[in-house]
Design a protein around this motif. Structure first.
Motif, PDB file in Angstrom:
ATOM      1  N   GLU A 114      16.853  51.707 -91.435  1.00 24.46           N
ATOM      2  CA  GLU A 114      16.611  50.270 -91.603  1.00 24.46           C
ATOM      3  C   GLU A 114      17.920  49.489 -91.444  1.00 24.46           C
ATOM      4  N   MET A 115      18.986  50.033 -92.039  1.00 24.51           N
ATOM      5  CA  MET A 115      20.293  49.360 -91.967  1.00 24.51           C
ATOM      6  C   MET A 115      20.854  49.406 -90.540  1.00 24.51           C
ATOM      7  N   VAL A 116      20.656  50.535 -89.867  1.00 22.74           N
ATOM      8  CA  VAL A 116      21.103  50.663 -88.467  1.00 22.74           C
ATOM      9  C   VAL A 116      20.422  49.592 -87.612  1.00 22.74           C
ATOM     10  N   ASN A 117      19.119  49.384 -87.850  1.00 30.25           N
ATOM     11  CA  ASN A 117      18.377  48.358 -87.100  1.00 30.25           C
ATOM     12  C   ASN A 117      18.899  46.971 -87.419  1.00 30.25           C
ATOM     13  N   ARG A 118      19.032  46.714 -88.714  1.00 31.00           N
ATOM     14  CA  ARG A 118      19.494  45.391 -89.147  1.00 31.00           C
ATOM     15  C   ARG A 118      20.849  45.049 -88.530  1.00 31.00           C
ATOM     16  N   LEU A 119      21.717  46.077 -88.454  1.00 32.14           N
ATOM     17  CA  LEU A 119      23.084  45.845 -87.955  1.00 32.14           C
ATOM     18  C   LEU A 119      23.180  46.002 -86.444  1.00 32.14           C
ATOM     19  N   GLN A 120      22.041  46.173 -85.820  1.00 30.15           N
ATOM     20  CA  GLN A 120      21.977  46.334 -84.364  1.00 30.15           C
ATOM     21  C   GLN A 120      22.926  47.437 -83.880  1.00 30.15           C
ATOM     22  N   LEU A 121      22.840  48.563 -84.581  1.00 24.66           N
ATOM     23  CA  LEU A 121      23.675  49.707 -84.193  1.00 24.66           C
ATOM     24  C   LEU A 121      22.829  50.812 -83.545  1.00 24.66           C
ATOM     25  N   ASN A 122      21.644  50.449 -83.096  1.00 31.97           N
ATOM     26  CA  ASN A 122      20.766  51.452 -82.477  1.00 31.97           C
ATOM     27  C   ASN A 122      21.452  52.081 -81.270  1.00 31.97           C
ATOM     28  N   GLY A 123      21.336  53.395 -81.198  1.00 33.67           N
ATOM     29  CA  GLY A 123      21.976  54.113 -80.092  1.00 33.67           C
ATOM     30  C   GLY A 123      23.380  54.583 -80.450  1.00 33.67           C
ATOM     31  N   GLN A 124      23.915  54.095 -81.557  1.00 35.85           N
ATOM     32  CA  GLN A 124      25.283  54.470 -81.950  1.00 35.85           C
ATOM     33  C   GLN A 124      25.274  55.480 -83.117  1.00 35.85           C
ATOM     34  N   GLU A 125      24.089  55.834 -83.611  1.00 36.54           N
ATOM     35  CA  GLU A 125      23.980  56.589 -84.866  1.00 36.54           C
ATOM     36  C   GLU A 125      24.793  57.868 -84.910  1.00 36.54           C
ATOM     37  N   LYS A 126      24.878  58.561 -83.755  1.00 42.27           N
ATOM     38  CA  LYS A 126      25.527  59.879 -83.767  1.00 42.27           C
ATOM     39  C   LYS A 126      27.013  59.805 -83.414  1.00 42.27           C
ATOM     40  N   LYS A 127      27.509  58.600 -83.173  1.00 41.37           N
ATOM     41  CA  LYS A 127      28.927  58.478 -82.803  1.00 41.37           C
ATOM     42  C   LYS A 127      29.825  58.583 -84.031  1.00 41.37           C
ATOM     43  N   TYR A 128      31.074  58.940 -83.791  1.00 44.95           N
ATOM     44  CA  TYR A 128      32.080  58.974 -84.848  1.00 44.95           C
ATOM     45  C   TYR A 128      32.896  57.683 -84.786  1.00 44.95           C
TER      46      TYR A 128
END
Ligand code: ADP
Length: 247
Positions: A114-128
């Motif tokens: 939910e937070m990833v979506n809110r922060l528009q970080l979709n697609g970045q989840e697995k990055k360091y």
């Protein structure tokens, strides 16, 4: 209610905070505008429990905080440089606060997404962290803070190192999420527009003296806030532009 009562702090002979008192409601943002060196960071550090030698008292929800250890205050302090765990991915960084609180795996997964979506970080989840831009890192730092619902979020020029466009994006995102998640924030900045964008309440720090305004209008109309100067500047530019066009 967040309250500071008669906070005075010196470093050696230098008085950095002078009898600072204020209250503000939960779920709101108090934006404090002040020049560099006016004492803003020192005030935040006192709330975070990172400065101990001062006189006066602070309260959160009626609870006196002065002798509470930093880790037991439930506050989060963020500044320009986002501090992320380099060995954890974006989603692991965001969910960190829930994992150490032993939340259930499914709940961590759900809230992090939910937070990833809110922060528009979709697609970045697995990055360091090292694979992210400055703005993305700051988003992750905010996600990690928002997800644990801090009692007070302390923001110290958090967007200071970002380019103007990314800064505006972050300010907008901050306002959106902090309202939706009902986060109580003390936001200090030397940037007038940033204070105006982010605040529900407004204060101005000058040489360790804090002045709190009754309303947004009072802040805008005060000669010290700089808003009137800014308006005059833009009016002048617009007039010149119009005159040039009609000549
Ligand atoms: P601001 O955040 O508004 O830029 P600060 O709270 O960082 O202001 O600093 C206020 C004043 O206190 C400055 O003059 C600064 O030099 C001084 N100061 C801050 N921290 C320390 C310290 N640890 N030791 C001595 N002086 C300090």
């Amino acid at each position: 209610m967040i309250e500071a009562k008669n906070i005075t702090k010196s470093f050696g002979d230098e008085k950095v905070l002078r009898d600072v008192s204020f209250t503000f409601e939960q779920n709101k943002t108090l934006s404090i505008l002040g020049k560099s060196g006016s004492g803003k960071t020192t005030l935040l550090k006192i709330f975070a429990g990172l400065e101990s030698k001062y006189s006066g008292q602070i309260f959160v929800d009626g609870r006196r905080m002065d002798d509470v250890k930093p880790k037991d205050r439930g506050v989060v302090y963020l500044y320009q440089e986002p501090l992320l765990f380099p060995h954890l991915t974006v989603e692991e960084n965001i969910g960190f606060g829930l994992r150490i609180r032993d939340e259930k795996h499914d709940i961590i997964k759900e809230k992090t997404l939910e937070m990833v979506n809110r922060l528009q970080l979709n697609g970045q989840e697995k990055k360091y962290p090292e694979q992210l831009s400055g703005g993305q890192k700051q988003r992750v730092a905010f996600g990690r803070a928002f997800i644990i619902h801090p009692t007070v979020l302390l923001l110290d020029e958090p967007f200071g190192s970002l380019d103007p466009e990314t800064r505006l994006e972050m300010q907008t995102l901050f306002v959106e999420i902090s309202r939706a998640e009902k986060i109580t924030t003390l936001f200090v900045t030397h940037d007038l527009k940033e204070a105006l964008m982010t605040g529900d309440r407004f204060g101005m720090m000058q040489n360790g003296v804090l002045h709190l305004f009754e309303s947004r209008e009072a802040f805008i109309n005060d000669s010290g806030s700089g808003v009137q100067e800014e308006l005059k500047f833009w009016n002048k530019i617009t007039r010149q532009h119009d005159e040039n066009r009609s000549n």
